[in-house]
Write an enzyme that holds these catalytic residues in place. Structure first.
Site, PDB file in Angstrom:
ATOM      1  N   HIS A  37      10.620   1.678 -10.950  1.00 13.94           N
ATOM      2  CA  HIS A  37      11.336   2.360 -11.549  1.00 13.94           C
ATOM      3  C   HIS A  37      11.334   2.043 -13.356  1.00 13.94           C
ATOM      4  O   HIS A  37      11.266   2.544 -14.035  1.00 13.94           O
ATOM      5  CB  HIS A  37      12.544   2.898 -11.405  1.00 13.94           C
ATOM      6  N   LYS A 149       1.872   5.527  -7.102  1.00 12.03           N
ATOM      7  CA  LYS A 149       2.264   5.205  -5.638  1.00 12.03           C
ATOM      8  C   LYS A 149       2.454   6.220  -5.030  1.00 12.03           C
ATOM      9  O   LYS A 149       2.062   6.675  -3.676  1.00 12.03           O
ATOM     10  CB  LYS A 149       3.730   4.337  -5.520  1.00 12.03           C
TER      11      LYS A 149
HETATM   12  P1  AMP Z   1      11.539   8.039  -6.670  1.00  9.80           P
HETATM   13  O1  AMP Z   1      12.988   7.637  -6.990  1.00  9.80           O
HETATM   14  O2  AMP Z   1      11.074   7.057  -5.356  1.00  9.80           O
HETATM   15  O3  AMP Z   1      11.476   9.762  -6.436  1.00  9.80           O
HETATM   16  O4  AMP Z   1      10.454   7.611  -7.442  1.00  9.80           O
HETATM   17  C1  AMP Z   1      10.595   8.121  -9.107  1.00  9.80           C
HETATM   18  C2  AMP Z   1       9.345   7.656  -9.696  1.00  9.80           C
HETATM   19  O5  AMP Z   1       9.200   6.090  -9.585  1.00  9.80           O
HETATM   20  C3  AMP Z   1       8.213   8.464  -9.202  1.00  9.80           C
HETATM   21  O6  AMP Z   1       7.218   8.890 -10.274  1.00  9.80           O
HETATM   22  C4  AMP Z   1       7.477   7.293  -8.382  1.00  9.80           C
HETATM   23  O7  AMP Z   1       5.934   7.605  -8.091  1.00  9.80           O
HETATM   24  C5  AMP Z   1       7.734   6.497  -9.117  1.00  9.80           C
HETATM   25  N1  AMP Z   1       7.628   5.164  -8.397  1.00  9.80           N
HETATM   26  C6  AMP Z   1       8.316   4.851  -7.368  1.00  9.80           C
HETATM   27  N2  AMP Z   1       8.030   3.427  -6.858  1.00  9.80           N
HETATM   28  C7  AMP Z   1       6.975   3.051  -7.588  1.00  9.80           C
HETATM   29  C8  AMP Z   1       6.161   1.787  -7.670  1.00  9.80           C
HETATM   30  N3  AMP Z   1       6.159   0.802  -6.677  1.00  9.80           N
HETATM   31  N4  AMP Z   1       5.149   2.055  -8.726  1.00  9.80           N
HETATM   32  C9  AMP Z   1       5.066   2.622  -9.667  1.00  9.80           C
HETATM   33  N5  AMP Z   1       5.805   3.904  -9.587  1.00  9.80           N
HETATM   34  C10 AMP Z   1       6.763   4.146  -8.645  1.00  9.80           C
END
Ligand code: AMP
Length: 279
Positions: A37, A149
């Site tokens: 994030h 991801k």
């Molecule tokens: P989330 O809080 O899991 O909904 O993720 C929020 C954003 O962060 C989304 O756009 C995810 O794809 C991105 N994200 C989560 N983990 C990663 C990672 N390891 N590498 C890159 N982006 C990520």
């Protein structure tokens, strides 16, 4: 840094920023912020004058037997990290305001949602597309950053933006990993140290599958069988899918070509992890 809960207040602030000629960049998240994030946030910082991060664990993208209730939440820790990253606004709406009584309008990206995770998580991408469109209408970003991801999610958002003529630039950001290769995820916090070690096999399997392709193996079946063997040897038995798919349509391929995506979803002690690699 401002912390805003109210939708109207967020919209007013966005309107004022726009009037002042500011470019709004936006990173939507479900919180429990990790290194992945933070890299998205840092990219967002470079791309806008007003950087907004949303933290909202969106109930409509969780199935009835999924982990909505126990999804990790750490609002104080998140605000501290956001402050340190130079975020201008953290938007944390309530479920009641996002989905008031009578709510009944949903967005479906009809074909892209029918592959990969969409098959195992019914209604998940309808929930994602709907909340992201709502957040776009509230935050009014010029540019929004999404992680590769969640590759299918990124493609679905890009398609929605195109199909619905939203004037928002969507930026895909490369997968951020732990030192052992495990893709950073809020759900990693469910795992013990040993489980995490085991989980890092997922990335090793993806790398091995890519090497197999580089050696000239074009059969998607042969490539993915190799990946399955590696996962099984590490004790990862619950594999939702391993697929070579088209990077745009996400359709499953029989013959791999350069630029295709190999995508994996597997469960370790019931914790569902996803990852992918580009061939
Ligand atoms: P989330 O809080 O899991 O909904 O993720 C929020 C954003 O962060 C989304 O756009 C995810 O794809 C991105 N994200 C989560 N983990 C990663 C990672 N390891 N590498 C890159 N982006 C990520």
């Amino acid at each position: 840094m401002r912390v805003i809960k109210s939708i109207k207040e967020m919209q007013n602030l966005a309107n004022e920023a726009k009037k002042a000629g500011k470019r709004i960049s936006f990173v939507p998240t479900m919180g429990a912020l990790h290194k992945g994030h933070l890299e998205l946030i840092s990219e967002g910082r470079k791309r806008g004058d007003l950087l907004v991060v949303s933290i909202f664990v969106n109930p409509t993208q969780f199935g009835p037997n999924e982990d909505f209730n126990r999804y990790p939440r750490d609002i104080e820790g998140d605000l501290k990290k956001a402050r340190e990253m130079g975020v201008d606004v953290v938007f944390t709406p309530t479920i009641e305001e996002m989905y008031p009584e009578g709510f009944q309008t949903y967005v479906e990206v009809s074909k892209l949602q029918n592959h990969l995770c969409g098959i195992f998580r019914h209604g998940h991408f309808r929930g994602v597309a709907t909340v992201v469109l709502k957040l776009f209408n509230i935050v009014k970003p010029d540019v929004a950053i999404f992680g590769e991801k969640d590759y299918q999610q990124l493609k679905i958002i890009q398609r929605m933006v195109k199909d619905l003529n939203l004037e928002i630039e969507i930026v895909g950001f490369p997968i951020v990993r732990e030192e052992d290769g495990l893709a950073c995820s809020s759900r990693n916090s469910y795992l013990s140290h040993e489980d995490k070690e085991c989980a890092s096999t997922i990335y090793r399997a993806l790398q091995e599958m890519k090497i197999e392709f580089e050696r000239g193996q074009l059969s998607a079946r042969e490539i993915t069988e190799k990946g399955k063997r590696i996962l099984k040897r590490a004790g990862i038995e619950e594999i939702d899918y391993i697929e070579v798919c088209d990077p745009e349509t996400l359709e499953s391929k029989q013959k791999a070509t350069r630029g295709d995506i190999v995508a994996v979803a597997a469960r370790i002690k019931g914790v569902r992890l996803i990852d992918n690699i580009k061939l």
